[in-house]
Design an enzyme around this catalytic site. Structure first.
Site, PDB file in Angstrom:
ATOM      1  N   ARG A 272       0.034   0.987 -18.559  1.00  0.00           N
ATOM      2  CA  ARG A 272       0.131   1.263 -17.420  1.00  0.00           C
ATOM      3  C   ARG A 272       0.427   3.070 -17.339  1.00  0.00           C
ATOM      4  O   ARG A 272      -0.408   3.745 -16.568  1.00  0.00           O
ATOM      5  CB  ARG A 272       1.017   0.143 -16.862  1.00  0.00           C
ATOM      6  CG  ARG A 272       0.346  -1.103 -16.506  1.00  0.00           C
ATOM      7  CD  ARG A 272       2.057  -1.735 -16.257  1.00  0.00           C
ATOM      8  NE  ARG A 272       2.265  -1.498 -15.406  1.00  0.00           N
ATOM      9  CZ  ARG A 272       3.669  -1.790 -14.878  1.00  0.00           C
ATOM     10  NH1 ARG A 272       4.011  -3.112 -15.540  1.00  0.00           N
ATOM     11  NH2 ARG A 272       4.208  -1.453 -14.129  1.00  0.00           N
TER      12      ARG A 272
ATOM     13  N   LYS B 144      10.029   3.455  -7.249  1.00  0.00           N
ATOM     14  CA  LYS B 144       9.322   3.173  -5.839  1.00  0.00           C
ATOM     15  C   LYS B 144       9.148   1.566  -5.149  1.00  0.00           C
ATOM     16  O   LYS B 144       9.453   1.731  -3.711  1.00  0.00           O
ATOM     17  CB  LYS B 144       7.832   2.985  -5.689  1.00  0.00           C
ATOM     18  CG  LYS B 144       7.821   4.831  -7.422  1.00  0.00           C
ATOM     19  CD  LYS B 144       6.705   4.503  -7.516  1.00  0.00           C
ATOM     20  CE  LYS B 144       5.131   3.487  -7.755  1.00  0.00           C
ATOM     21  NZ  LYS B 144       5.626   3.326  -9.716  1.00  0.00           N
TER      22      LYS B 144
ATOM     23  N   ARG C 179       7.459 -10.432 -14.587  1.00  0.00           N
ATOM     24  CA  ARG C 179       6.090  -9.404 -14.403  1.00  0.00           C
ATOM     25  C   ARG C 179       5.105 -10.047 -15.803  1.00  0.00           C
ATOM     26  O   ARG C 179       6.208  -9.486 -16.992  1.00  0.00           O
ATOM     27  CB  ARG C 179       6.140  -8.443 -13.539  1.00  0.00           C
ATOM     28  CG  ARG C 179       6.165  -8.474 -11.848  1.00  0.00           C
ATOM     29  CD  ARG C 179       6.291  -6.740 -11.683  1.00  0.00           C
ATOM     30  NE  ARG C 179       5.095  -5.981 -11.700  1.00  0.00           N
ATOM     31  CZ  ARG C 179       5.412  -4.978 -11.352  1.00  0.00           C
ATOM     32  NH1 ARG C 179       5.872  -4.740 -10.142  1.00  0.00           N
ATOM     33  NH2 ARG C 179       4.307  -3.596 -11.944  1.00  0.00           N
TER      34      ARG C 179
ATOM     35  N   ARG D 124      13.701  -5.250 -16.350  1.00  0.00           N
ATOM     36  CA  ARG D 124      12.850  -6.397 -14.533  1.00  0.00           C
ATOM     37  C   ARG D 124      13.377  -7.787 -14.871  1.00  0.00           C
ATOM     38  O   ARG D 124      12.392  -8.049 -14.911  1.00  0.00           O
ATOM     39  CB  ARG D 124      12.327  -4.797 -14.151  1.00  0.00           C
ATOM     40  CG  ARG D 124      11.474  -5.941 -12.497  1.00  0.00           C
ATOM     41  CD  ARG D 124      10.583  -4.611 -11.881  1.00  0.00           C
ATOM     42  NE  ARG D 124       9.062  -4.706 -12.669  1.00  0.00           N
ATOM     43  CZ  ARG D 124       8.521  -3.306 -12.685  1.00  0.00           C
ATOM     44  NH1 ARG D 124       8.607  -3.151 -11.165  1.00  0.00           N
ATOM     45  NH2 ARG D 124       7.261  -3.541 -12.747  1.00  0.00           N
TER      46      ARG D 124
ATOM     47  N   ARG E 133      -3.579   6.051  -5.220  1.00  0.00           N
ATOM     48  CA  ARG E 133      -3.710   5.446  -6.937  1.00  0.00           C
ATOM     49  C   ARG E 133      -4.502   6.436  -8.027  1.00  0.00           C
ATOM     50  O   ARG E 133      -4.344   7.605  -8.447  1.00  0.00           O
ATOM     51  CB  ARG E 133      -3.011   4.573  -7.621  1.00  0.00           C
ATOM     52  CG  ARG E 133      -2.177   4.282  -8.396  1.00  0.00           C
ATOM     53  CD  ARG E 133      -2.343   3.458  -8.208  1.00  0.00           C
ATOM     54  NE  ARG E 133      -1.010   2.456  -9.543  1.00  0.00           N
ATOM     55  CZ  ARG E 133      -0.240   1.805  -9.366  1.00  0.00           C
ATOM     56  NH1 ARG E 133       0.174   0.631  -8.174  1.00  0.00           N
ATOM     57  NH2 ARG E 133      -0.035   1.546 -10.431  1.00  0.00           N
TER      58      ARG E 133
HETATM   59  P1  AP5 Z   1      10.929  -0.451  -9.540  1.00  0.00           P
HETATM   60  O1  AP5 Z   1      11.989  -0.169  -8.182  1.00  0.00           O
HETATM   61  O2  AP5 Z   1      10.349  -1.955  -9.393  1.00  0.00           O
HETATM   62  O3  AP5 Z   1      10.129   0.298  -9.892  1.00  0.00           O
HETATM   63  P2  AP5 Z   1       8.767   0.811  -9.328  1.00  0.00           P
HETATM   64  O4  AP5 Z   1       7.895   2.321  -9.807  1.00  0.00           O
HETATM   65  O5  AP5 Z   1       7.963   0.182  -8.244  1.00  0.00           O
HETATM   66  O6  AP5 Z   1       7.468   0.285 -11.029  1.00  0.00           O
HETATM   67  P3  AP5 Z   1       6.253  -1.260 -10.160  1.00  0.00           P
HETATM   68  O7  AP5 Z   1       6.039  -0.918 -12.037  1.00  0.00           O
HETATM   69  O8  AP5 Z   1       6.331  -1.452  -9.952  1.00  0.00           O
HETATM   70  O9  AP5 Z   1       5.396   0.264 -10.265  1.00  0.00           O
HETATM   71  P4  AP5 Z   1       3.565   0.489 -11.150  1.00  0.00           P
HETATM   72  O10 AP5 Z   1       3.632   1.370 -10.033  1.00  0.00           O
HETATM   73  O11 AP5 Z   1       3.690   0.026 -12.429  1.00  0.00           O
HETATM   74  O12 AP5 Z   1       3.776  -1.333 -10.354  1.00  0.00           O
HETATM   75  P5  AP5 Z   1       2.600  -1.616  -9.105  1.00  0.00           P
HETATM   76  O13 AP5 Z   1       2.824  -3.384  -8.952  1.00  0.00           O
HETATM   77  O14 AP5 Z   1       2.208  -0.841  -8.041  1.00  0.00           O
HETATM   78  O15 AP5 Z   1      12.062  -0.403 -10.781  1.00  0.00           O
HETATM   79  C1  AP5 Z   1      12.355  -1.074 -11.840  1.00  0.00           C
HETATM   80  C2  AP5 Z   1      12.697  -1.460 -12.221  1.00  0.00           C
HETATM   81  O16 AP5 Z   1      14.090  -0.273 -12.346  1.00  0.00           O
HETATM   82  C3  AP5 Z   1      13.753  -2.527 -11.484  1.00  0.00           C
HETATM   83  O17 AP5 Z   1      14.873  -3.489 -12.371  1.00  0.00           O
HETATM   84  C4  AP5 Z   1      15.134  -1.689 -10.748  1.00  0.00           C
HETATM   85  O18 AP5 Z   1      16.232  -2.812 -10.755  1.00  0.00           O
HETATM   86  C5  AP5 Z   1      14.892  -0.076 -12.098  1.00  0.00           C
HETATM   87  N1  AP5 Z   1      15.477   0.730 -11.187  1.00  0.00           N
HETATM   88  C6  AP5 Z   1      15.299   1.379  -9.716  1.00  0.00           C
HETATM   89  N2  AP5 Z   1      15.891   2.285  -9.763  1.00  0.00           N
HETATM   90  C7  AP5 Z   1      16.360   2.435 -10.280  1.00  0.00           C
HETATM   91  C8  AP5 Z   1      17.457   3.629 -10.915  1.00  0.00           C
HETATM   92  N3  AP5 Z   1      17.511   5.030  -9.549  1.00  0.00           N
HETATM   93  N4  AP5 Z   1      18.389   3.530 -11.980  1.00  0.00           N
HETATM   94  C9  AP5 Z   1      18.337   3.163 -12.691  1.00  0.00           C
HETATM   95  N5  AP5 Z   1      17.524   1.485 -12.713  1.00  0.00           N
HETATM   96  C10 AP5 Z   1      16.273   2.161 -11.656  1.00  0.00           C
HETATM   97  O19 AP5 Z   1       0.995  -2.699 -10.240  1.00  0.00           O
HETATM   98  C11 AP5 Z   1       0.933  -2.996 -10.888  1.00  0.00           C
HETATM   99  C12 AP5 Z   1      -0.548  -2.967 -10.893  1.00  0.00           C
HETATM  100  O20 AP5 Z   1      -1.517  -3.168 -10.114  1.00  0.00           O
HETATM  101  C13 AP5 Z   1      -1.144  -1.585 -11.956  1.00  0.00           C
HETATM  102  O21 AP5 Z   1      -0.944  -1.674 -13.116  1.00  0.00           O
HETATM  103  C14 AP5 Z   1      -2.975  -1.902 -10.695  1.00  0.00           C
HETATM  104  O22 AP5 Z   1      -3.821  -2.570 -11.927  1.00  0.00           O
HETATM  105  C15 AP5 Z   1      -2.857  -2.638 -10.037  1.00  0.00           C
HETATM  106  N6  AP5 Z   1      -2.917  -1.743  -8.340  1.00  0.00           N
HETATM  107  C16 AP5 Z   1      -1.404  -1.554  -7.924  1.00  0.00           C
HETATM  108  N7  AP5 Z   1      -2.023  -0.473  -7.130  1.00  0.00           N
HETATM  109  C17 AP5 Z   1      -2.944  -0.230  -7.441  1.00  0.00           C
HETATM  110  C18 AP5 Z   1      -3.880   0.535  -6.445  1.00  0.00           C
HETATM  111  N8  AP5 Z   1      -3.496   1.374  -5.987  1.00  0.00           N
HETATM  112  N9  AP5 Z   1      -5.227   1.044  -7.203  1.00  0.00           N
HETATM  113  C19 AP5 Z   1      -5.678   0.440  -7.962  1.00  0.00           C
HETATM  114  N10 AP5 Z   1      -4.985  -0.327  -8.859  1.00  0.00           N
HETATM  115  C20 AP5 Z   1      -3.593  -0.887  -8.731  1.00  0.00           C
END
Ligand code: AP5
Length: 234
Positions: free
Chosen positions: A183, A25, A172, A139, A100
């Protein structure tokens, strides 16, 4: 049609990227926001920034995020509402990792209506758990500009250094395998039901996010082109 040609049209709505941790994403939403010249709003990035700056919000959410749970809705919504009241959001935006939970989605509907935006385009990124674990373990993210790399699939030119701005690459803390497990469980329990919420409203598209970064980008371009044909604008 490529995303580049679609991007000539102005964006005038919210794009919402749903999907499990590691689905890509962040990678795709940054590119899309750049193409359309609109803000990319990642609640995860905003919360990590609050932790990094040691704000009161950061101090509350640090232990929650470190164990892989979701941050309470009221804290997230306050942060999002404040950000959406800034003028750069008037032409649309890309949400990454938000909403979320069902209460977040319902509250977002009310905000979008109040701001006069049409219905959002919602895209569910679908990938199996094995691939998610593989991606998250590889990552590395730039500590300055947030560029995302993967040591297996998309490494930087110089190990540990961002190609774009020379910033140091970091892992991270919540990408440790035991936290990733939590997660993924939180995603299944609280976020996955959102796909049905948006599907019932006829707003949900899906992408095979296990494909390459370029192929996922092309699939998103197709979805945007269809939305534009259907609604007269994107
Ligand atoms: P990446 O693009 O970083 O993936 P992502 O889907 O963004 O993954 P995240 O881990 O950031 O998602 P998340 O939703 O858990 O984290 P968030 O920060 O929102 O890609 C991942 C890896 O794969 C990279 O190395 C990339 O290079 C590779 N890649 C990408 N596309 C690829 C492809 N097509 N093929 C091969 N490789 C590929 O949330 C973190 C924490 O914050 C949560 O756990 C929660 O505690 C809190 N939080 C955030 N938002 C909320 C909310 N709205 N409500 C409550 N808590 C929240």
């Amino acid at each position: 049609m490529s995303m580049v040609s679609v991007a000539r049209m102005p964006l005038n709505r919210a794009l919402i990227f749903l999907g499990p941790p590691g689905a890509g994403k962040g990678t795709q939403s940054k590119r899309v926001a750049q193409r359309y010249g609109v803000p990319h709003l990642s609640t995860g990035d905003m919360l990590r920034d609050a932790i990094g700056r040691g704000t009161p919000l950061g101090q509350i959410v640090r232990p929650i995020m470190e164990r892989g749970d979701l941050v309470p809705d009221d804290l997230v919504m306050k942060m999002v509402e404040e950000r959406l009241s800034e003028p750069d959001f008037s032409k649309g935006f890309v949400f990454d990792g938000f909403p979320r939970t069902l209460p977040q989605a319902e509250q977002l509907d009310r905000i979008l209506e109040r701001k006069g935006f049409g219905k959002p385009v919602v895209i569910d990124f679908q990938v199996d758990d094995g691939e998610l674990l593989r991606r998250l373990s590889g990552r590395w993210t730039c500590s300055v500009g947030g560029e995302i790399y993967n040591v297996n699939d998309a490494p930087p030119k110089v190990p540990g250094v961002c190609d774009a701005d020379g910033g140091a690459l970091v892992q991270r803390p919540d990408d440790r395998p035991e936290v990733v497990k939590e997660r993924l469980a939180a995603y299944q329990r609280q976020t996955k039901p959102l796909a049905d919420y948006y599907r019932r409203q006829g707003l949900l598209d899906t992408v095979n996010a296990a494909a390459s970064v370029e192929d996922v980008g092309r699939a998103l371009g197709e979805i945007f082109r269809r939305a534009e044909g259907r609604d007269g604008h994107l």
